[in-house]
Design a protein around this motif. Structure first.
Motif: not given
Length: 122
Positions: A49-63
């Motif tokens: 519906g109008d709900q969304r989640v975008i999860w991005v995992a990155c090969d980094l030490l931290h965000i």
């Protein structure tokens, strides 16, 4: 009202290219001279519906906050009805990846910055 759940995912190579790079994750200056393993960003998007989640995992030490803000700005421009709270950025916490801090560990390196031969990473 019943909504379908839509799921999509993808990967992108985020390995810095073009020369040596400052590495982060230990207490001494380290400049890469070779890419041993490519770095990836893996994303999953779940919508209903109008709900969304975008999860991005990155090969980094931290965000970092600047990285989060830059990604949010890109999403606001390209994803209809995107809201900042729909984004989760996470790091795999590697200790041999590029430094993405605006101010690298110069205080820990006795005031030394990256050598001129290293690519800028912030």
């Amino acid at each position: 009202m019943e909504h379908s759940i839509l799921v999509g995912w993808g990967q992108a190579d985020i390995t810095p290219k073009g020369g040596p790079i400052s590495l982060i994750g230990q207490w001494q200056e380290r400049i890469s001279d070779v890419v041993r393993d490519p770095l990836q960003a893996t994303a999953i998007v779940v919508e209903s519906g109008d709900q969304r989640v975008i999860w991005v995992a990155c090969d980094l030490l931290h965000i970092t906050r600047p990285l989060t803000e830059a990604v949010r700005a890109l999403l606001r421009d390209s994803v209809p009805s995107f809201y900042d709270e729909q984004l989760i950025l996470s790091a795999t916490h590697i200790h041999t990846g590029p430094n993405t801090d605006e101010h690298p560990f110069t205080t820990l390196l006795e005031g030394r910055g990256d050598p001129p031969s290293a690519l800028p990473t912030a």
